[in-house]
Design an enzyme around this catalytic site. Structure first.
Site, PDB file in Angstrom:
ATOM      1  N   THR A 234       0.851  -1.071  -0.073  1.00 10.68           N
ATOM      2  CA  THR A 234      -0.012  -0.235  -0.006  1.00 10.68           C
ATOM      3  C   THR A 234       0.938   1.241  -0.102  1.00 10.68           C
ATOM      4  OG1 THR A 234      -0.299  -0.251   2.322  1.00 10.68           O
ATOM      5  CG2 THR A 234      -2.170  -1.101   1.071  1.00 10.68           C
ATOM      6  N   THR A 235       1.967   1.332   0.748  1.00  8.75           N
ATOM      7  CA  THR A 235       2.939   2.319   0.491  1.00  8.75           C
ATOM      8  C   THR A 235       3.473   2.574  -0.845  1.00  8.75           C
ATOM      9  OG1 THR A 235       3.772   1.700   2.696  1.00  8.75           O
ATOM     10  CG2 THR A 235       5.272   3.244   1.496  1.00  8.75           C
TER      11      THR A 235
ATOM     12  N   TYR B 266     -12.972  -2.455   1.769  1.00  8.40           N
ATOM     13  CA  TYR B 266     -14.246  -1.878   1.229  1.00  8.40           C
ATOM     14  C   TYR B 266     -15.265  -2.505   1.518  1.00  8.40           C
ATOM     15  CZ  TYR B 266     -17.421   1.091  -1.392  1.00  8.40           C
ATOM     16  OH  TYR B 266     -18.650   1.948  -1.845  1.00  8.40           O
TER      17      TYR B 266
ATOM     18  N   TYR C 150      -2.030  -9.766   5.203  1.00  7.80           N
ATOM     19  CA  TYR C 150      -1.853  -8.690   5.614  1.00  7.80           C
ATOM     20  C   TYR C 150      -3.167  -8.206   6.266  1.00  7.80           C
ATOM     21  CZ  TYR C 150      -0.602  -3.651   5.548  1.00  7.80           C
ATOM     22  OH  TYR C 150      -0.273  -2.235   5.639  1.00  7.80           O
TER      23      TYR C 150
ATOM     24  N   ARG D 185      -7.119   0.709   7.050  1.00  4.97           N
ATOM     25  CA  ARG D 185      -7.237   0.777   5.711  1.00  4.97           C
ATOM     26  C   ARG D 185      -8.259  -0.047   4.948  1.00  4.97           C
ATOM     27  NH1 ARG D 185      -3.353   3.284   2.534  1.00  4.97           N
ATOM     28  NH2 ARG D 185      -1.564   3.874   3.378  1.00  4.97           N
TER      29      ARG D 185
ATOM     30  N   LYS E 210       1.504 -10.038   8.116  1.00  6.31           N
ATOM     31  CA  LYS E 210       1.641  -8.747   8.625  1.00  6.31           C
ATOM     32  C   LYS E 210       0.557  -8.110   9.429  1.00  6.31           C
ATOM     33  CE  LYS E 210       2.804  -4.136   6.643  1.00  6.31           C
ATOM     34  NZ  LYS E 210       2.941  -3.407   5.265  1.00  6.31           N
TER      35      LYS E 210
ATOM     36  N   ILE F  94       7.743  -4.888   8.507  1.00  8.70           N
ATOM     37  CA  ILE F  94       7.605  -4.413   7.313  1.00  8.70           C
ATOM     38  C   ILE F  94       7.507  -3.147   7.378  1.00  8.70           C
ATOM     39  CG2 ILE F  94       6.584  -4.308   4.841  1.00  8.70           C
ATOM     40  CD1 ILE F  94       6.032  -7.350   5.128  1.00  8.70           C
TER      41      ILE F  94
END
Length: 293
Positions: free
Chosen positions: A46-47, A109, A135, A140, A164, A206
């Site tokens: 996502t980063t 979502y 993850y 998010r 993660k 991470i």
């Protein structure tokens, strides 16, 4: 999966001011990570602003990173989303050259049930040509993958090798550590949680701030892995303020500003709906970078 122990970094995707991918800055960032002792790289998490990249751009970034690293560090590819059929197709088509694992975010979502999350990862695991890292990032995704679902997946699929965890719940971290298979790895998904999570048994981080401070993050995980928490605490504390500044105006806006200040990327350009940080935050970042230097 010893490749996933220690410090991994969720690489940003550098952009030119015209919005195109800046491969020259990406190469410079990769070399900086390797020189400063990062243990592995995560490409297009996502980063990396992956949601705003085209399919062709993602392929080019994965291939470029693999070719430039040339085996010098393990690589993990971020492939995740909320359309299970699409993610299954992506992992089946993924060119695994140079990569040791896939990191896949819990569906966002849609807000699936725990059974829906399980069935999503079941489909991805059965299709994946590489070991899979779960993850969990409720901030998010809008939904939390419970410890029970994580452990169920870890026990049911031998190629699901790690998670993660960025839920922020130490009760959840503890439950995973208590119930997981012995060889299943817990990885911190939040920089400030690295030290306490490793005290519980996590194998590393991470990291976002590791883009700019790879040596410090790598040393922090090394000290924690050897149970030297007396030496690790000052290092942990020294990174707290700069880490806060990474996230005060959303990720990766802050870390791109830091990387520009350090001369590692050519521009802190982002793709809408993200914008560069405000002048007030930029000033605070500039001051903190100078103090850390």
């Amino acid at each position: 999966m010893n490749e996933l122990r220690g410090a991994g970094v969720a690489l940003i995707t550098p952009f030119n001011t015209d919005g195109t991918v800046d491969f020259e800055s990406l190469a410079k960032l990769i070399d900086f990570q390797i020189k400063k002792g990062m243990n592995y790289l995560v490409v297009l998490g996502t980063t990396g602003e992956t949601a705003t990249l085209t399919a062709e751009e993602r392929k080019r970034i994965w291939a470029f990173t693999s070719e430039h690293v040339a085996g010098r560090l393990p690589l993990v590819a971020g492939i995740g989303g909320n359309n299970t059929m699409e993610i299954v197709a992506q992992v089946k088509a993924f060119d695994i050259s140079g990569y040791c694992a896939i990191l896949s975010v819990s569906p966002y979502y849609n807000k699936p049930t725990q059974e829906g999350i399980y069935q999503h990862y079941k489909a991805v695991a059965e299709a994946s040509p590489l070991p899979l890292i779960l993850y969990n990032v409720p901030g998010r995704t809008g939904s939390n993958m419970s410890a029970a679902t994580t452990v169920r997946l870890a026990k049911d699929f031998t190629n699901i090798v790690a998670t993660k965890e960025a839920s922020g719940s130490f009760a959840q971290f503890s439950e995973i550590m208590r119930d997981k298979p012995a060889d299943f790895l817990l990885i911190s998904g939040d920089d400030p949680a690295t030290l306490p999570m490793m005290a519980l048994g996590a194998v590393g981080i991470i990291s976002v701030v590791g883009n700019a401070y790879p040596a410090e993050v790598a040393e922090l995980t090394r000290l924690c892995a050897t149970n030297d928490y007396v030496a690790a605490r000052p290092l942990h504390n020294s990174l707290l303020h700069i880490t806060d500044l990474c996230f005060v105006e959303a990720n990766p806006c802050g870390i791109k500003c830091i990387l520009l200040e350090k001369g590692i990327i050519a521009a802190d350009a982002l793709r809408l709906p993200l914008l560069p940080v405000s002048e007030a935050t930029r000033t605070a970042i500039r001051q903190e970078v100078a103090q850390l230097n």
